[in-house]
Design a protein around this motif. Structure first.
Motif, PDB file in Angstrom:
ATOM      1  N   LEU A   1      -2.770  10.607  -4.540  1.00  0.00           N
ATOM      2  CA  LEU A   1      -3.798   9.995  -4.444  1.00  0.00           C
ATOM      3  C   LEU A   1      -2.856   9.302  -5.114  1.00  0.00           C
ATOM      4  O   LEU A   1      -3.053   7.585  -4.689  1.00  0.00           O
ATOM      5  CB  LEU A   1      -4.525  10.619  -5.447  1.00  0.00           C
ATOM      6  N   ARG A   2      -2.461   8.767  -6.584  1.00  0.00           N
ATOM      7  CA  ARG A   2      -2.775   7.956  -6.904  1.00  0.00           C
ATOM      8  C   ARG A   2      -1.044   7.193  -6.348  1.00  0.00           C
ATOM      9  O   ARG A   2      -0.523   5.597  -6.585  1.00  0.00           O
ATOM     10  CB  ARG A   2      -1.177   8.419  -8.188  1.00  0.00           C
ATOM     11  N   LYS A   3       0.308   7.995  -5.537  1.00  0.00           N
ATOM     12  CA  LYS A   3       1.423   6.860  -5.059  1.00  0.00           C
ATOM     13  C   LYS A   3       0.409   5.601  -3.830  1.00  0.00           C
ATOM     14  O   LYS A   3       0.623   4.901  -3.191  1.00  0.00           O
ATOM     15  CB  LYS A   3       1.957   8.062  -4.735  1.00  0.00           C
ATOM     16  N   SER A   4      -0.711   6.244  -3.089  1.00  0.00           N
ATOM     17  CA  SER A   4      -1.924   5.730  -2.447  1.00  0.00           C
ATOM     18  C   SER A   4      -2.079   4.751  -2.208  1.00  0.00           C
ATOM     19  O   SER A   4      -3.005   4.110  -1.449  1.00  0.00           O
ATOM     20  CB  SER A   4      -2.505   7.048  -1.114  1.00  0.00           C
ATOM     21  N   VAL A   5      -2.910   4.395  -3.389  1.00  0.00           N
ATOM     22  CA  VAL A   5      -3.976   3.746  -4.104  1.00  0.00           C
ATOM     23  C   VAL A   5      -3.516   2.912  -4.511  1.00  0.00           C
ATOM     24  O   VAL A   5      -2.306   2.424  -5.131  1.00  0.00           O
ATOM     25  CB  VAL A   5      -4.988   4.615  -4.906  1.00  0.00           C
ATOM     26  N   SER A   6      -3.686   1.712  -4.826  1.00  0.00           N
ATOM     27  CA  SER A   6      -3.030   0.098  -5.058  1.00  0.00           C
ATOM     28  C   SER A   6      -3.102   0.429  -6.466  1.00  0.00           C
ATOM     29  O   SER A   6      -4.277   0.850  -7.430  1.00  0.00           O
ATOM     30  CB  SER A   6      -4.296  -1.064  -4.787  1.00  0.00           C
TER      31      SER A   6
END
Length: 253
Positions: free
Chosen positions: A45-50
């Motif tokens: 998640l941390r990698k996928s969001v802006s």
């Protein structure tokens, strides 16, 4: 993957980012999903969001901190809370959770700074009000706690049991102490973090002049505090346990 399941689609969707950290925690009791998988999903998640979505990144770290805390990985939990704070230093949820984590290790000055910042951002934050009063009292800053609650009282701030707690320890306000016991007895099990049942019974134990009854009340409070979902109840529980043992020792039990 869990992230796909949460959104019904791509893990990069806004819906996935909005619900995933809390969804991970909500499934914490599901034995079919282990911590390793949850932690992997949170990392994804941390990698996928802006990178600009600092609030979501902070909440994902906060979710990780709670998973580590629930599993007894205290150092990992502290690290995750700190990363959450670095991601969004103005998130009051993160400030409160991180403050509770460092307070549990006796780092009261650090906890106090985070709680004061939380209340600067949101003056009526009930968890941070509870935490700040607790940190001041447990950290032997009674005068500061008296000053703080007097200010809140003068400004009409709802304090729940926090004012009575300070009054009981101040001991110089007999009238208020009597009123405090009445307030505690009437408090019941309110969900407000300033009025938890564990805190109410803890204060009853402090107010008891009889050592044996005080020990019983404090021991009961310890159990309630340990079982509570409130961060600050959990931080207070070891002190209740220690005081119960001290009262029993003074009574020869």
């Amino acid at each position: 993957m869990l992230l796909d399941q949460a959104s019904g689609g791509s893990p990069r969707s806004g819906a996935a980012a909005a619900v995933h950290p809390l969804g991970v925690l909500a499934r914490a009791g599901d034995s079919k999903i282990d911590d390793a998988r949850r932690l992997s999903e949170l990392a994804q998640l941390r990698k996928s969001v802006s990178p600009d979505d600092r609030r979501m990144i902070a909440r994902a770290w906060a979710a990780e901190a709670r998973l580590h805390g629930a599993a007894g990985r205290r150092e990992a939990a502290r690290d995750a809370w700190e990363k959450a704070r670095q991601a969004d230093p103005n998130d009051t949820f993160v400030l409160n959770g991180g403050a509770a984590s460092v307070a549990a290790d006796g780092r009261f000055d650090l906890a106090r700074g985070r709680l004061e910042r939380c209340l600067e951002l949101r003056a009526a934050h009930a968890d941070c009000q509870r935490g700040l009063v607790q940190v001041l009292l447990v950290g032997d800053e009674l005068a500061a706690a008296v000053s703080l609650t007097d200010k809140w009282r003068d400004n009409g701030v709802d304090m729940g049991l926090l004012g009575p707690w300070v009054d009981l320890l101040a001991r110089t306000r007999v009238g208020r102490a009597r009123a405090a016991v009445e307030a505690i007895e009437a408090a019941g099990g309110e969900p407000d973090p300033r009025n938890t049942m564990g805190l109410a019974v803890y204060l009853l134990g402090l107010a008891q002049p009889d050592s044996a009854r005080a020990a019983d009340d404090l021991a009961r409070a310890s159990g309630l505090l340990k079982d509570s979902a409130n961060d600050w109840d959990g931080v207070l529980a070891p002190l209740a346990t220690r005081l119960a043992a001290e009262r029993r020792g003074s009574n020869g039990r």
